[in-house]
Structure formats: C-alpha cells, structure tokens
Design an enzyme around this catalytic site. Structure first.
Site, PDB file in Angstrom:
ATOM      1  N   ARG A 110      35.750 -18.902 -21.229  1.00  0.00           N
ATOM      2  CA  ARG A 110      35.261 -18.724 -20.505  1.00  0.00           C
ATOM      3  C   ARG A 110      35.044 -16.985 -20.733  1.00  0.00           C
ATOM      4  O   ARG A 110      34.923 -16.289 -21.251  1.00  0.00           O
ATOM      5  CB  ARG A 110      36.244 -18.418 -19.151  1.00  0.00           C
ATOM      6  N   THR A 386      24.908 -25.298 -14.810  1.00  0.00           N
ATOM      7  CA  THR A 386      26.099 -25.488 -15.333  1.00  0.00           C
ATOM      8  C   THR A 386      25.057 -26.603 -15.726  1.00  0.00           C
ATOM      9  O   THR A 386      24.775 -27.249 -14.959  1.00  0.00           O
ATOM     10  CB  THR A 386      27.120 -25.768 -14.515  1.00  0.00           C
ATOM     11  N   THR A 404      28.218 -22.953 -19.024  1.00  0.00           N
ATOM     12  CA  THR A 404      26.584 -22.892 -18.330  1.00  0.00           C
ATOM     13  C   THR A 404      26.919 -21.402 -18.188  1.00  0.00           C
ATOM     14  O   THR A 404      27.295 -20.503 -18.556  1.00  0.00           O
ATOM     15  CB  THR A 404      27.861 -22.538 -16.603  1.00  0.00           C
ATOM     16  N   GLN A 425      27.817 -14.333 -14.927  1.00  0.00           N
ATOM     17  CA  GLN A 425      28.912 -15.126 -14.117  1.00  0.00           C
ATOM     18  C   GLN A 425      29.972 -13.789 -13.351  1.00  0.00           C
ATOM     19  O   GLN A 425      30.122 -13.643 -12.921  1.00  0.00           O
ATOM     20  CB  GLN A 425      29.831 -15.150 -15.525  1.00  0.00           C
ATOM     21  N   SER A 457      36.929 -20.225 -12.573  1.00  0.00           N
ATOM     22  CA  SER A 457      35.427 -20.909 -12.884  1.00  0.00           C
ATOM     23  C   SER A 457      35.982 -22.006 -11.746  1.00  0.00           C
ATOM     24  O   SER A 457      37.061 -22.858 -11.580  1.00  0.00           O
ATOM     25  CB  SER A 457      35.412 -21.239 -14.047  1.00  0.00           C
ATOM     26  N   GLY A 478      27.570 -28.161 -11.416  1.00  0.00           N
ATOM     27  CA  GLY A 478      27.388 -27.863  -9.704  1.00  0.00           C
ATOM     28  C   GLY A 478      28.232 -26.869  -8.746  1.00  0.00           C
ATOM     29  O   GLY A 478      28.193 -27.096  -8.082  1.00  0.00           O
ATOM     30  N   GLY A 479      28.518 -26.292  -9.760  1.00  0.00           N
ATOM     31  CA  GLY A 479      29.051 -24.734  -9.143  1.00  0.00           C
ATOM     32  C   GLY A 479      29.858 -25.383  -8.005  1.00  0.00           C
ATOM     33  O   GLY A 479      31.008 -26.068  -8.583  1.00  0.00           O
TER      34      GLY A 479
END
Length: 573
Positions: A110, A386, A404, A425, A457, A478-479
């Site tokens: 991340r 993503t 993503t 992000q 996340s 897909g968030g």
C-alpha cells in the site's frame, strides 16, 4: 488415472451426466448441471481482467516459473494492457500461499502519504475534501507496486527477476492492439488523462484524436522504465534516473513526492488474518486493508443464519446478507486504520463471539434502519479502478493479488519520459473527518492522513482452504463494493455449493452503512419486490466488481473470469 473428461465433469459438479428422455428410447443425451462452466486446467491457471496479461502469466508457468513468478509477470503486463488500473505507479496487496512451507503471507505494498503532505492541501474552506485530493499532482501517494512485486518475486519466486519483467517490456515496445472496449475507455477517460501532457502524448495521437479499435498503441516511455526495473530491481524505480524523473516532474508541477519519499518506501510482509466459515478456513488481508477484517466479521454474523435452506439468490438470503453488510460497514469505518499509526480492535472485530452479538440485531423478516443498528464495540471482544488477478500452479502454490491506481487512470498524472501513470490514493484518507475533528477539538479519525502513513483500503485478496490446501483463490476491484463482492463469492461456493463460474455470474448486491440496498441492473423484479416489502429501499445503477477467481478441486484448476468488465480471461496451463 481417471480420464480427463470424467475428472473434469466430476470437478465441475455432481450430476453432470444427467440423461434426457427421447420417446420410449433409453435416456442417452448428455446434459450439464449448470449454464456456467469454468475454464479447466490440469497444471495451473491464471485469471485476470486482461486476456494478454493472463497469457503472459500462463507463459511464465509453462516456462518453469511458479505462481509467484506468474503473478508478478501478470502484474507488470497489466500495467501495459490495462492502464486504467494495472500499474507500476499505484499500490496493493498480494496474498501468497507457499506450498513448500505451508506458509501464508501478505505482501502489503500500500502506498504512503508523502512527507510534505498537509491536511490544508486537501480540504476546501468548508472543511470538505478538495478536488486536489483526487486529480492532479497533489493526489498521488508514494507508489508501492514495484517494491512489493520485487519483494514477493525475489523471496518466493524462482526465475530471474528480469525474466518476469521482459514480457511487459515486449508488450509496451510492440504495442497493444485495442479492443472496442479499450478504445472506448480512452474516450471516457480523456478529461482525466488530459491532466498531464505526458498522458495525452502516450494515449492519444499527436493531433489529440483517439486510437480506434483494432489499432496499435505503443508505449516506448513505459518500455524504457520497465527496462530500468528489469535491470536494477526495485532500485530501478525508487532510485536512479526513474526516481529523478519522478521527483523532478512532481516539483515542476507543485507535486509532493520527492527523492527522499521514494528512497524511504518499504513494502511490509504481514501475517494474514485468519477466520473460519462453516468449517472452511478463510485467509485474507489485515489492516491497512479494512476489507479482510470486515469480510470475516460479516461471515461470523452470517454463520448464525441458515442461508442454504433459503436458497441462492432468494430474497430471504439476500436480506440477511444485506443486514450483515450494513453492520460490518458501520464498524469498519469506526475501528480500522494503519496499524503503525492506530491501535485497532482487530481480534475482537473478527471474533466469533462478536459476530454472534451483532447477529442478534438482524430481524430475519425485516430490514432495520442503519441508525438503529448502530456501531458495535469490538473492544470488549479483544484478547491479551483497481484490478484483481489470481494464479495457481501444479506445485500447490497460489497467489491472490489486488492492486490499484485508485480511480480509473488514477490522478491522471503521467511522469514525463517514464510512461508511469500515478495513483490518486491521497483521497483515501478521511480528510473531511480530520477537518471536523480539528475544528471540534476531537481526536482525529483512525484514517486521518499523516506523512508516511498508509491509507485505509478495501482491497482484500482472499483464499479459502479445505484440508489445509487452497480451494478458492479470489478477490475483486470495485472500491467500496469489493468487500460485498468477495463476501458473495464465499457464500455462493460455501453455502450454496455453486461452482466458481456460477458464483461469479450470480447477480450482486451492495449494502454499506446506510439504508439503500444497491442491486445490479436487470435484477430479478420479483426478488426486488420482495426485498422492498421487507423494508429495503432498493436502487440499481451499475454492475459491481470484477472477481477473477480460481477453484482448485480434485486435482483440477477451475478458472472464472468475471464478465462485468470486458476483456477478462481465465487461461489454463
């Protein structure tokens, strides 16, 4: 050894050889138990949102690489073939099962906030999140993808590093032939990609016109960057000429990422979160992914209900699932954050006892308003765009990866001379909540931004295990819908016994910590009416997620490519 066809039929589902009458003659026509059948492989499988990337991964398996080698090669290929989400300028999580040691590990790559980031940069004069958090040169966080892929491949792969990067270099140099959907995506994303001159030059003709379907788009700057990475590993991105170009371009446009930010970035190996659902072991991602903990929390709630008897896709089973989603999302927003910056009650959050307590709030016949369900107290249960792709090999190794750029095409910023499209992000931090807390003198939310901090996340690559071995490898983009998408894949295969392709094709729902229940387009109108009678305000707009999954059953690899986003492919080895 059982011949291939009977083994395939047995793995896809019992009753595959049903017989159909023909007059008075003996029944003799072959029938199949499902309208959805997975792709079948005997030595391995790669499933991703891009057919060329899946082909790259499968070629790596054929060339002697293991699942980790294939996953890393697939990731780099996606940076070329799926620029809306595939990336080297973003971040993500990779879940690895190493068959030799039996170990499961999460590589957390991340991204983190740059050291120069300040809250005032990302809020407007009303305390709301400013557009700068989502698009432009302030929006990117320090990318983690290359460092994470390098760590994973050097520790768990077996091929030479350069060999897993080379296919992506070839794709970028030779160019990608656009499908109709890919050509449309660049038309749709023109405004965001106009943020930087480099992105306009890379993805559009010199006169600004679009490439058409069937035409070839070459990416020479990206090929150059990939060659630096192939030659020098992670240092080819975070140090040297590539890093210099990133820092210089960011400085020239008022961006935040510096050489020091790039040099300081480190991926983290973490122990995965472990759960169990109806006897099936669940292995998923820990914070800073909120998805894994929320998934296990929801499954613990659902375990208190008999979904199987209600039936797949029934209003009753969907109602209970929606209420469990509502509870899980409410707790997720309150209790989870980067563990390096926030103490979170993760053990309590994923405990069976907490799941039983939250399950008591669900009325099996009627939806309850979100404000009545409220937020729970997992502290009491503490003990001292993503994209996703899945890979499995014949040695028992498996990899589930979600990574993503954030929004489709990320920040819209491409670093000049590199072909690197950067993420957006920074908008994943709770800037508005931090501004309210600062105004009111209250503690900052757990997902408030801080320099060097990982933002929360929903990405959550996940595996299910039977008898100690990987059974299902899955995940989705897909968030905010990611968690609910993966939850439904799990319930469909465990509770309802669907094959992985059937589970992938089931209509999906999404319920967050509010009262609106989203369903996919063309949802069964009778089921929708029943849900509305149960008190669910039902809305419908778009499809949800793009789960790329593998089921490993009776020695076969069963791949399911989600059709919700065109171009996905399961390629068998």
């Amino acid at each position: 050894m059982m011949p291939a066809l009977p083994r395939i039929l047995a793995a896809i589902g019992a009753g595959a050889l049903a017989l159909t009458p023909l007059g008075a003659q003996q029944k003799q026509l072959l029938e199949y138990p499902s309208i959805h059948s997975p792709v079948v492989g005997e030595r391995g499988m790669v499933v991703s949102q891009s057919a060329p990337a899946s082909q790259v991964g499968t070629a790596i398996l054929r060339g002697g690489g293991n699942a980790v080698d294939a996953a890393v090669a697939t990731a780099f290929a996606l940076a070329v073939t799926l620029p809306r989400a595939g990336n080297i300028g973003g971040d993500g999580f990779m879940l690895i099962h190493d068959a030799k040691t039996g170990r499961d590990v999460v590589v957390d790559f991340r991204s983190v906030a740059p050291q120069g980031a300040k809250l005032s940069m990302f809020i407007d004069d009303r305390g709301r999140e400013a557009p700068a958090a989502s698009r432009g040169y302030l929006a990117p966080s320090v990318p983690g993808t290359v460092a994470g892929l390098y760590l994973a491949q050097r520790k768990y792969g077996r091929l030479a590093w350069a060999d897993v990067v080379k296919p992506a270099i070839a794709l970028a140099e030779q160019g990608i032939t656009l499908t109709p959907d890919e050509a449309f995506v660049f038309s749709w994303g023109r405004q965001r990609l106009s943020t930087s001159a480099a992105a306009r030059a890379a993805y559009y003709r010199a006169d600004g016109s679009l490439y058409r379907a069937g035409e070839t788009m070459k990416l020479p700057d990206l090929a150059w960057t990939l060659r630096q990475i192939a030659a020098r590993g992670a240092d080819g991105f975070y140090k040297g000429e590539v890093a210099q170009r990133i820092a210089s371009d960011m400085k020239a446009h008022g961006g935040l990422i510096t050489l020091d930010d790039l040099n300081a970035y480190r991926p983290i190996e973490r122990a995965p979160l472990l759960g169990e659902y109806r006897g099936i072991r669940v292995v998923t991602t820990p914070p800073a992914s909120a998805g894994g903990a929320t998934l296990i929390n929801m499954l613990n709630i659902l375990e208190n209900f008999d979904l199987k008897s209600a039936g797949a896709g029934s209003a009753r089973s969907l109602h209970v699932m929606a209420e469990a989603m509502k509870l899980g999302y409410a707790d997720r927003y309150r209790y989870l954050g980067d563990p390096a910056f926030a103490r979170a009650p993760v053990a309590g959050f994923v405990s069976k006892a907490y799941g039983r307590e939250r399950a008591k709030l669900i009325d099996p016949d009627r939806a309850r308003p979100a404000k009545m369900l409220g937020v729970g107290d997992p502290w009491r249960f503490e003990s001292p765009s993503t994209t996703h792709f899945s890979v499995a090999d014949a040695e028992g190794n498996a990899v589930s990866t979600t990574y993503t750029l954030g929004a489709d095409f990320g920040s819209g910023v491409m670093i000049a001379g590199t072909g690197i499209l950067l993420n957006n992000q920074m908008n994943n931090f709770d800037h508005a909540g931090a501004a309210r807390a600062l105004r009111d003198g209250a503690p900052a939310p757990l997902n408030a931004m801080a320099p060097g901090k990982r933002m929360l996340s929903t990405m959550m690559p996940t595996m299910l295990f039977k008898d100690g071995k990987p059974w299902v490898v899955t995940g989705s983009p897909g968030g905010s819908t990611i968690i609910d998408t993966v939850l439904q894949i799990v319930v469909d295969v465990v509770d309802f016994g669907l094959n992985i392709d059937e589970a992938t094709h089931q209509p999906r729902i999404f319920q967050a910590a509010n009262d609106n229940l989203r369903v996919e387009p063309n949802f069964n109108p009778d089921t929708r009416a029943l849900l509305e009678r149960m008190g669910h305000p039902v809305i419908s707009d778009e499809t949800m997620g793009s789960a790329q999954s593998i089921m490993i059953d009776r020695g076969l690899f069963l791949g399911a490519a989600d059709p919700r986003r065109p171009g996905a492919a399961a390629i068998a080895f």
